[in-house]
Design an enzyme around this catalytic site. Structure first.
Site, mmCIF file in Angstrom:
data_model
loop_
_atom_site.group_PDB
_atom_site.id
_atom_site.type_symbol
_atom_site.label_atom_id
_atom_site.label_comp_id
_atom_site.label_asym_id
_atom_site.label_seq_id
_atom_site.Cartn_x
_atom_site.Cartn_y
_atom_site.Cartn_z
ATOM 1 N N ARG A 63 0.771 -1.241 0.160
ATOM 2 C CA ARG A 63 -0.172 0.298 0.381
ATOM 3 C C ARG A 63 1.075 0.870 0.020
ATOM 4 O O ARG A 63 0.173 2.689 -0.317
ATOM 5 C CB ARG A 63 -1.459 0.141 0.663
ATOM 6 C CG ARG A 63 -1.726 -0.758 1.206
ATOM 7 C CD ARG A 63 -2.504 -1.009 2.053
ATOM 8 N NE ARG A 63 -2.112 -2.765 3.102
ATOM 9 C CZ ARG A 63 -2.492 -2.892 4.266
ATOM 10 N NH1 ARG A 63 -3.590 -1.599 4.956
ATOM 11 N NH2 ARG A 63 -2.448 -3.858 4.392
ATOM 12 N N GLU A 100 1.118 -6.497 13.288
ATOM 13 C CA GLU A 100 0.220 -6.711 13.874
ATOM 14 C C GLU A 100 -0.146 -8.554 13.621
ATOM 15 O O GLU A 100 -0.671 -8.558 14.541
ATOM 16 C CB GLU A 100 -0.781 -5.710 13.378
ATOM 17 C CG GLU A 100 -1.915 -5.425 14.447
ATOM 18 C CD GLU A 100 -2.501 -4.530 14.284
ATOM 19 O OE1 GLU A 100 -3.268 -4.009 13.197
ATOM 20 O OE2 GLU A 100 -4.071 -4.769 15.212
HETATM 21 O O1 PRP Z 1 2.989 -0.919 11.675
HETATM 22 P P1 PRP Z 1 2.738 -2.399 11.376
HETATM 23 O O2 PRP Z 1 3.143 -3.762 12.223
HETATM 24 O O3 PRP Z 1 4.017 -3.094 10.543
HETATM 25 O O4 PRP Z 1 1.696 -2.748 10.270
HETATM 26 C C1 PRP Z 1 1.896 -1.403 9.010
HETATM 27 C C2 PRP Z 1 2.367 -2.227 8.049
HETATM 28 O O5 PRP Z 1 1.215 -3.458 8.054
HETATM 29 C C3 PRP Z 1 0.902 -3.012 6.889
HETATM 30 O O6 PRP Z 1 1.420 -3.514 5.081
HETATM 31 P P2 PRP Z 1 1.057 -5.221 4.519
HETATM 32 O O7 PRP Z 1 2.279 -5.759 5.889
HETATM 33 O O8 PRP Z 1 0.098 -5.505 5.625
HETATM 34 O O9 PRP Z 1 1.210 -5.562 3.912
HETATM 35 P P3 PRP Z 1 0.562 -4.729 2.309
HETATM 36 O O10 PRP Z 1 0.404 -3.571 2.136
HETATM 37 O O11 PRP Z 1 0.933 -5.231 1.042
HETATM 38 O O12 PRP Z 1 -1.147 -5.215 2.596
HETATM 39 C C4 PRP Z 1 0.592 -1.789 6.500
HETATM 40 O O13 PRP Z 1 0.336 -1.379 5.136
HETATM 41 C C5 PRP Z 1 2.138 -1.005 7.028
HETATM 42 O O14 PRP Z 1 2.843 -1.465 5.812
HETATM 43 N N1 ADE Z 2 -5.003 -2.484 11.675
HETATM 44 C C1 ADE Z 2 -4.938 -2.507 10.234
HETATM 45 N N2 ADE Z 2 -5.794 -2.332 9.130
HETATM 46 C C2 ADE Z 2 -5.036 -2.035 7.756
HETATM 47 N N3 ADE Z 2 -3.774 -1.828 7.700
HETATM 48 C C3 ADE Z 2 -2.709 -1.628 9.262
HETATM 49 N N4 ADE Z 2 -1.446 -3.466 9.048
HETATM 50 C C4 ADE Z 2 -0.920 -3.399 10.402
HETATM 51 N N5 ADE Z 2 -2.518 -3.127 11.337
HETATM 52 C C5 ADE Z 2 -3.315 -3.271 10.685
#
Ligand code: PRP
Ligand code: ADE
Length: 179
Positions: A63, A100
């Site tokens: 994202r 998370e």
């Molecule tokens: O602060 P944190 O606990 O590290 O979480 C935040 C991260 O989690 C999500 O990405 P995700 O790894 O789900 O990947 P995506 O963007 O490919 O969905 C979001 O876009 C952040 O990059």
């Molecule tokens: N609750 C949440 N929603 C969307 N992106 C996330 N990445 C980590 N936690 C998330």
């Protein structure tokens, strides 16, 4: 709350128990589908890039790519992807981290940054801060300086800001929305 913040907040959808029970997922796809909201978000993040004196924008897969690439173009800067491990073809630096809902490894092309670079990291959500912390370490290991971290939304109850304080040092953490 300002008009822009209200607009952005109104375009984020809460999805309960996704991708696993107990997680309230913040879905930005309605925001991306609204050109007024996406433009306002891009402009706000690009302003942070300029204010912090960034020379490059780093986006965090996936994202962070969607948000970071137009921010780089808007601010007149190059865009550098930080990818999940195994996706970049050149020589990389790699960093493991927890998030998370799971754990992962991310990589950057080592040659993409130099000691002359000041890097704004862009992502959609700051949750535990694990992803951003790993990205900060990658940028520092590549020899560059972090000019700041800019996110659309900070999930305050997960205390990512406190976790990132040592790695960020004086560099600002800008969250357009706090939830
Ligand atoms: O602060 P944190 O606990 O590290 O979480 C935040 C991260 O989690 C999500 O990405 P995700 O790894 O789900 O990947 P995506 O963007 O490919 O969905 C979001 O876009 C952040 O990059
Ligand atoms: N609750 C949440 N929603 C969307 N992106 C996330 N990445 C980590 N936690 C998330």
């Amino acid at each position: 709350m300002t008009d822009i913040k209200e607009l952005l907040l109104s375009r984020i959808r809460d999805v309960a128990d996704y991708p696993e029970p107990g997680v309230m997922f913040k879905d930005i796809t309605p925001l991306l589908a609204d050109p007024a909201a996406f433009t306002a978000l891009t402009d706000a993040l690009a302003e942070i890039a300029t204010e912090t004196g960034a020379t490059k924008v780093v986006g965090l897969e996936a994202r962070g790519f969607i948000l970071g690439a137009p921010v780089a173009v808007r601010a007149g800067l190059g865009f550098i992807p930080v990818r999940k491990a195994g996706k970049l073809p050149g020589a990389t630096l790699r960093q493991a981290y927890d998030l998370e809902y799971g754990s992962a490894e991310i990589e950057i092309h080592a040659e993409d940054l130099t000691s002359a670079d000041r890097v704004l990291i862009v992502d959609d959500v700051l949750a535990t801060g694990g992803t951003a912390e790993a990205a900060i370490h990658l940028i520092q290991r590549a020899g560059a300086e972090v000019s700041g971290l800019a996110v659309l939304m900070e999930l305050g109850f997960l205390a990512g800001r406190a976790r990132l304080a040592p790695a960020l040092g004086e560099a600002p953490l800008e969250a357009l929305l706090q939830v």
